[in-house]
Design an enzyme around this catalytic site. Sequence first.
Site, PDB file in Angstrom:
ATOM      1  N   CYS A   1      38.999  27.447  99.023  1.00 53.93           N
ATOM      2  CA  CYS A   1      37.476  27.198  99.055  1.00 53.93           C
ATOM      3  C   CYS A   1      37.117  28.261 100.091  1.00 53.93           C
ATOM      4  O   CYS A   1      35.895  28.799 100.263  1.00 53.93           O
ATOM      5  CB  CYS A   1      37.090  25.783  99.699  1.00 53.93           C
ATOM      6  SG  CYS A   1      37.389  24.564  98.296  1.00 53.93           S
TER       7      CYS A   1
ATOM      8  N   CYS B   1      40.527  23.005 102.162  1.00 53.71           N
ATOM      9  CA  CYS B   1      41.047  23.795 100.940  1.00 53.71           C
ATOM     10  C   CYS B   1      40.827  25.063 101.219  1.00 53.71           C
ATOM     11  O   CYS B   1      39.797  25.816 101.452  1.00 53.71           O
ATOM     12  CB  CYS B   1      39.902  23.453  99.823  1.00 53.71           C
ATOM     13  SG  CYS B   1      39.985  24.428  98.484  1.00 53.71           S
TER      14      CYS B   1
END
Length: 325
Positions: free
Chosen positions: A82, A79
């Site tokens: 993230c 991600c």
Amino acid sequence: MQPRNMSMSGVVDLAAVKAAQEAKAKAEQARAETARQGGGGAVSPADLVIDVDEASFESAVIQRSTEVPVVIDFWAEWCEPCKQLGPLLERLTLEYNGRFLLAKVDVDANQMLMQQFGIQGIPAVFAVVAGQALPLFQGAAPESQIRQTLDQLIQVGEQRFGLTGLLVDPDAEGAPAVAEAPEEPAGPYDALLEAAVQALDAGDLGGAVQAYKNVLADDPANTEAKLGLSQAELLQRVQGLDAQRVRQEAAEKPADPQAQIAAADLDLVGGHVEDAFGRLVDTVKKVFGDDRDAVRVHLLGLFEVVGADDPRVAKARSALARALF
């Protein structure tokens, strides 16, 4: 993925404004007392950020949330957002110095936790306070938004549950080097805002109202003063009301604007937000002219008390628009 704010407005019971201030003061006193006694139970800054899995979640998050708010960062290696949000949350965790813990959960390795929290996309950030889960935001939100959300979270933990946070030993082994932030100067209206809080503590609602008005006279956009004023005025309106009589009159006079307005104030102070909004929206449908405008204006004022970004406010705004047009 766009950030999605999860407002915490309405979490604090308006009927307990004075008690909330007392709880906050006690929390600060307890924290200071712990520091004076030599910091027993102090943790290292390195212990403020922890990796959590399904096996350790109960002890590391649920049980620990009775001592300190726990922020949960749901992330994954693949991600990209993230990778931006994670380091920011870790830096803020150290900066807030024990006011909350950061628990990092790798969703690929902990699918059950992801399902239990109903997460549809990552990054997703939740909090657990005294065993209660709260959604905070989703997506790589800007730092200013994250700080505001964290401040609200800490306030709820202190005011509702007396959570003082953890005492941190900066000299503990493994502690990262963190530059000392310069002491933040007091804002130009801090003394006036503090005077309003003290007036609330003393039960002087009129004094609190005036103190907030003094701030707004010079700074009409001051968010803290606007919210404080709307809450203090609400409490002032219901002070001394005979609740039973007000509700009986509202039941007997469904088209009486003042009767419904008084009952709506009692609803809101009692935490029945949707009942208060629904009552006034229904009244708007039954009255006309100046009466309708008075109810509309009062309802807009109640929206300010709860907070414009609360989903219940958005829903009530739509209902009010349909009633008016």
